[in-house]
Design a protein around this motif. Structure first.
Motif, PDB file in Angstrom:
ATOM      1  N   SER A   1     -17.053   0.672   4.222  1.00  0.00           N
ATOM      2  CA  SER A   1     -17.214  -0.357   5.242  1.00  0.00           C
ATOM      3  C   SER A   1     -16.765  -1.743   5.014  1.00  0.00           C
ATOM      4  O   SER A   1     -17.529  -2.312   4.158  1.00  0.00           O
ATOM      5  N   ILE A   2     -15.387  -2.118   5.499  1.00  0.00           N
ATOM      6  CA  ILE A   2     -15.544  -3.845   5.466  1.00  0.00           C
ATOM      7  C   ILE A   2     -16.017  -4.557   6.278  1.00  0.00           C
ATOM      8  O   ILE A   2     -16.249  -4.333   7.575  1.00  0.00           O
TER       9      ILE A   2
ATOM     10  N   ILE B   1      -5.138  -4.014   7.303  1.00  0.00           N
ATOM     11  CA  ILE B   1      -5.661  -4.050   5.685  1.00  0.00           C
ATOM     12  C   ILE B   1      -7.246  -3.664   5.564  1.00  0.00           C
ATOM     13  O   ILE B   1      -7.484  -3.222   4.451  1.00  0.00           O
ATOM     14  N   GLN B   2      -7.682  -3.645   6.722  1.00  0.00           N
ATOM     15  CA  GLN B   2      -9.214  -2.997   6.823  1.00  0.00           C
ATOM     16  C   GLN B   2      -8.982  -1.597   6.433  1.00  0.00           C
ATOM     17  O   GLN B   2     -10.098  -1.019   6.027  1.00  0.00           O
ATOM     18  N   ASP B   3      -8.102  -0.837   6.783  1.00  0.00           N
ATOM     19  CA  ASP B   3      -8.041   0.498   6.650  1.00  0.00           C
ATOM     20  C   ASP B   3      -7.807   0.943   4.911  1.00  0.00           C
ATOM     21  O   ASP B   3      -7.664   1.948   4.667  1.00  0.00           O
TER      22      ASP B   3
ATOM     23  N   PRO C   1      -0.591   6.772   4.168  1.00  0.00           N
ATOM     24  CA  PRO C   1       0.017   5.708   5.183  1.00  0.00           C
ATOM     25  C   PRO C   1      -0.150   5.801   6.640  1.00  0.00           C
ATOM     26  O   PRO C   1      -0.139   4.935   7.389  1.00  0.00           O
ATOM     27  N   ALA C   2       0.154   6.968   7.107  1.00  0.00           N
ATOM     28  CA  ALA C   2       0.045   7.345   8.596  1.00  0.00           C
ATOM     29  C   ALA C   2      -1.393   6.926   9.078  1.00  0.00           C
ATOM     30  O   ALA C   2      -1.500   6.663  10.353  1.00  0.00           O
TER      31      ALA C   2
ATOM     32  N   PHE D   1       0.810  -1.294   0.000  1.00  0.00           N
ATOM     33  CA  PHE D   1       0.041   0.033   0.146  1.00  0.00           C
ATOM     34  C   PHE D   1       0.913   1.233   0.138  1.00  0.00           C
ATOM     35  O   PHE D   1       0.553   2.124  -0.661  1.00  0.00           O
ATOM     36  N   LYS D   2       1.948   1.186   0.843  1.00  0.00           N
ATOM     37  CA  LYS D   2       2.653   2.433   0.760  1.00  0.00           C
ATOM     38  C   LYS D   2       3.486   2.662  -0.451  1.00  0.00           C
ATOM     39  O   LYS D   2       3.638   3.766  -0.683  1.00  0.00           O
ATOM     40  N   PHE D   3       3.889   1.391  -0.983  1.00  0.00           N
ATOM     41  CA  PHE D   3       4.584   1.671  -2.309  1.00  0.00           C
ATOM     42  C   PHE D   3       3.642   2.128  -3.376  1.00  0.00           C
ATOM     43  O   PHE D   3       4.075   3.054  -3.988  1.00  0.00           O
TER      44      PHE D   3
END
Length: 326
Positions: free
Chosen positions: A269-270, A51-53, A45-46, A24-26
């Protein structure tokens, strides 16, 4: 840069989750389209601790935008099928070795050595156009199977029937991978009693037949081929990985792929397992495009990570790699 060795050697959920956050960050830093999408959601990223975010990019972006996380040149562009006048998805690939490693490792994990099988492919709707990622994969599997009987079939169903019977008589392990409408054509014309062949369906009717639910499709195929289970493949143009079902429409993912569901009324919403929702895919092999995709499929994920596809959102178009008969 994240190594493919790390992607294809995940050994635990903790490793998957850690790598997903790194990916995700990459991609946040290297994919301008995904970065813009995350900015709109105020997700940086902060703010992403699990993974839910992670924000999931709507799959429609592959139709309207250049979704790439690499500065390297495009080596291949896979395209989805579509009806006349509709936009098709474009998946730009900068490193084909990652795609090959994904489908070869995935196949071996689920079915064993490709060299043990004869591979027959009944994919007329895919062969009749350019840019199919499925044809690319199956063509490579046919080559690697090293069986002279392996090959593609378009409309020559008589030849395919004869080849299946020849392989059955030799007790040769065989996989027939076919689009749903063509498999139905085959069992309407011929009867089989298969003991050494796996039937793997890989998609809907492509406008050639009325759509039917998967269970009805499998019942017809089970009767026509005289077998207890029909296998399925779940993949799409926008992914570089495939999930497989060995029966009853229950799919399992390779270690670097994960399915979660989102609330149908709240796309951000996961959901917890065992609830029907929109299918979100994490495909870590998609390192050079986008690994976090919100599809237009509806499904249910179980506690063990397996899943089933139930249908599609009403406002979604019928795409070429849709693997659920409506």
């Amino acid at each position: 840069m994240i190594s493919t060795n790390r992607i294809f050697n995940i050994a635990s959920d903790a490793e998957f989750n850690s790598l997903a956050l790194d990916v995700f960050k990459f991609q946040f830093e290297n994919n301008p389209i995904y970065r813009s999408f995350c900015d709109l959601l105020y997700k940086h990223p902060a703010d992403v601790k699990s993974i839910q975010d992670i924000p999931f990019l709507p799959i429609q972006f592959f139709k309207s935008h250049h979704v790439v996380s690499s500065a390297n040149p495009i080596k291949k562009t896979f395209t989805s099928s579509g009806t006349t006048g509709t936009l098709t998805s474009k998946h730009h690939i900068t490193d084909l070795t990652i795609y090959r490693e994904s489908y070869l490792t995935g196949f071996k994990n689920f079915y064993g050595n490709i060299e043990d099988y004869a591979i027959l492919a009944l994919l007329p709707s895919y062969l009749e156009r350019d840019g199919s990622s499925l044809v690319y994969m199956v063509d490579d599997l046919i080559t690697r199977s090293a069986h002279k009987e392996s090959g593609f079939y378009l409309n020559n169903l008589d030849d395919l029937k004869s080849k299946i019977h020849q392989l059955e008589e030799k007790s040769q392990k065989t996989i027939l991978i076919g689009v749903s409408f063509a498999l139905l054509d085959l069992v309407e014309q011929f009867q089989f009693n298969l003991k050494h062949t796996i039937i793997m369906e890989t998609g809907g009717m492509k406008g050639r037949r009325k759509e039917i639910i998967r269970q009805e499709l499998h019942n017809i195929l089970q009767s026509g081929f005289k077998m207890n289970e029909i296998h399925s493949e779940y993949g799409m143009t926008e992914l570089l990985s495939q999930a497989y079902s060995k029966g009853k429409g229950i799919f399992e993912c390779p270690r670097w792929m994960k399915i979660i569901t989102r609330d149908t009324e709240d796309a951000l919403s996961i959901q917890l397992p065992n609830k029907t929702g929109g299918i979100n895919v994490i495909d870590l092999a998609n390192i050079n495009s986008c690994s976090f995709i919100a599809t237009q499929d509806l499904g249910k994920v179980y506690k063990d990570g397996s899943f089933e596809i139930i249908g599609r959102f009403d406002n979604s178009d019928i795409r070429g790699c849709n693997l659920m008969a409506l």
